[in-house]
Design a protein around this motif. Sequence first.
Motif, mmCIF file in Angstrom:
data_model
loop_
_atom_site.group_PDB
_atom_site.id
_atom_site.type_symbol
_atom_site.label_atom_id
_atom_site.label_comp_id
_atom_site.label_asym_id
_atom_site.label_seq_id
_atom_site.Cartn_x
_atom_site.Cartn_y
_atom_site.Cartn_z
ATOM 1 N N CYS A 33 45.741 38.525 33.100
ATOM 2 C CA CYS A 33 44.363 39.014 33.084
ATOM 3 C C CYS A 33 44.073 39.635 34.445
ATOM 4 O O CYS A 33 44.149 38.955 35.458
ATOM 5 C CB CYS A 33 43.398 37.867 32.812
ATOM 6 S SG CYS A 33 41.683 38.389 32.980
ATOM 7 N N CYS A 35 40.639 37.582 36.021
ATOM 8 C CA CYS A 35 40.603 36.209 36.534
ATOM 9 C C CYS A 35 41.982 35.690 36.931
ATOM 10 O O CYS A 35 42.105 34.593 37.459
ATOM 11 C CB CYS A 35 39.951 35.263 35.523
ATOM 12 S SG CYS A 35 41.024 34.872 34.132
ATOM 13 N N CYS A 91 42.012 37.939 27.318
ATOM 14 C CA CYS A 91 42.103 36.708 28.098
ATOM 15 C C CYS A 91 41.245 35.623 27.442
ATOM 16 O O CYS A 91 40.065 35.851 27.139
ATOM 17 C CB CYS A 91 41.601 36.987 29.511
ATOM 18 S SG CYS A 91 41.527 35.510 30.532
ATOM 19 N N VAL A 106 40.150 33.067 28.861
ATOM 20 C CA VAL A 106 39.185 32.537 29.838
ATOM 21 C C VAL A 106 37.973 33.469 29.952
ATOM 22 O O VAL A 106 36.833 33.025 29.876
ATOM 23 C CB VAL A 106 39.846 32.362 31.238
ATOM 24 C CG1 VAL A 106 38.847 31.822 32.250
ATOM 25 C CG2 VAL A 106 41.080 31.469 31.146
ATOM 26 N N CYS A 107 38.254 34.788 30.124
ATOM 27 C CA CYS A 107 37.121 35.676 30.421
ATOM 28 C C CYS A 107 36.992 36.864 29.464
ATOM 29 O O CYS A 107 36.086 37.676 29.624
ATOM 30 C CB CYS A 107 37.196 36.146 31.871
ATOM 31 S SG CYS A 107 38.531 37.285 32.170
HETATM 32 ZN ZN ZN Z 1 40.677 36.398 32.469
#
Ligand code: ZN
Length: 209
Positions: free
Chosen positions: A125, A128, A143, A145-146
Motif C-alpha cells: 500500500c 500506509c 489495502c 487497512v486504508c
Molecule cells: Zn494502506
Amino acid sequence: MKIVFLGPPGAGKGTQAMVISRELGIPHISTGDIFRQNIKNETPLGVAAKKFIDEGRLVPDDLTLDLVNDRLAAADCKNGYLLDGFPRTLPQAEALDEKVALDYAVNVDVAHDHLIDRLSGRRVCPECGASYHITTLDGAQECAVCGNLLIQRDDDKPETIRKRLEVYEAQTRALIDFYRDKGILVDIDGARSVQEVRADILAALGSDA
Ligand code: ZN
Ligand code: AP5
C-alpha cells in the motif's frame, strides 16, 4: 525499548515491524519507507536515492546516516524505536553503536528461494505501507487497512530482487556477527506463518502483548 530488525529482503521485517512497534508503543522507522516517501515527493534525498534503489544497491552511508540521525532526534523517539532496514552495513552499525545502546537486534532469517517467491508476489500500500502477498489477497486490489489501491514495488522485479539478495550477502549479513558479539542478537526463523513469527519475536523481547 530500542530494537533493530535484521534480515534479508523479503524476510518479513516490514510485516512484523508494523504490528510489533504498535504493540510496544514505539515508532517504526523503516529507512526503505522513508526513501520511498522522498522519491514520491521528488525531494533532493529522493532524487539521490532513486538510482541506487532502482538498481537494488544500497544508498550511500552518508545519506542514510544523515536521514537516520535526523529521525532519531525527533521527540517520539525518546522512549525507544524499532529500526527496520537499518543498519545495513558495518559503518552504519558502528555509527549507530556510538550513539545509542540497543536492547535487541532481531535477526529474521528465511532461505533465498522462499524470499524470491515472497518478493515477486508482494503488493504494497503506497499510503500506509501495509504489505500483502498475491496468494493471500484472493484477488483483492485494495489495502485492507486504508482502502488504497495496492502496487508492486519497482525494485520487486526478478533481476533487482537477485541483486538485492547479493548485496545483502556481501554487505549486510556480517551484521549478524556484529550483534552476536555484543550479546544482543535474537535469531528468529522467519519461514513460518506471520502469527508464529510474531509470537516468537514478542516472546524473545520479553513481551506477551
Ligand atoms: Zn494502506
Ligand atoms: P527496504 O524497503 O528496507 O527493503 P528490504 O530490506 O529489501 O526489505 P523488504 O521491504 O523487501 O522486505 P521485508 O523483510 O520488509 O519483507 P515484507 O515484510 O515486506 O529497502 C529498499 C531499498 O532501500 C534497499 O534495496 C536500498 O537500496 C535502500 N535502503 C534502505 N535502507 C537502507 C540502508 N540502511 N542503507 C542503504 N540503503 C538502504 O514481506 C515480504 C513479502 O512476504 C510480502 O509479500 C509479505 O506479505 C510476505 N510475508 C511476510 N512474512 C511472511 C510469512 N511469515 N509467511 C509468508 N509470507 C510472508
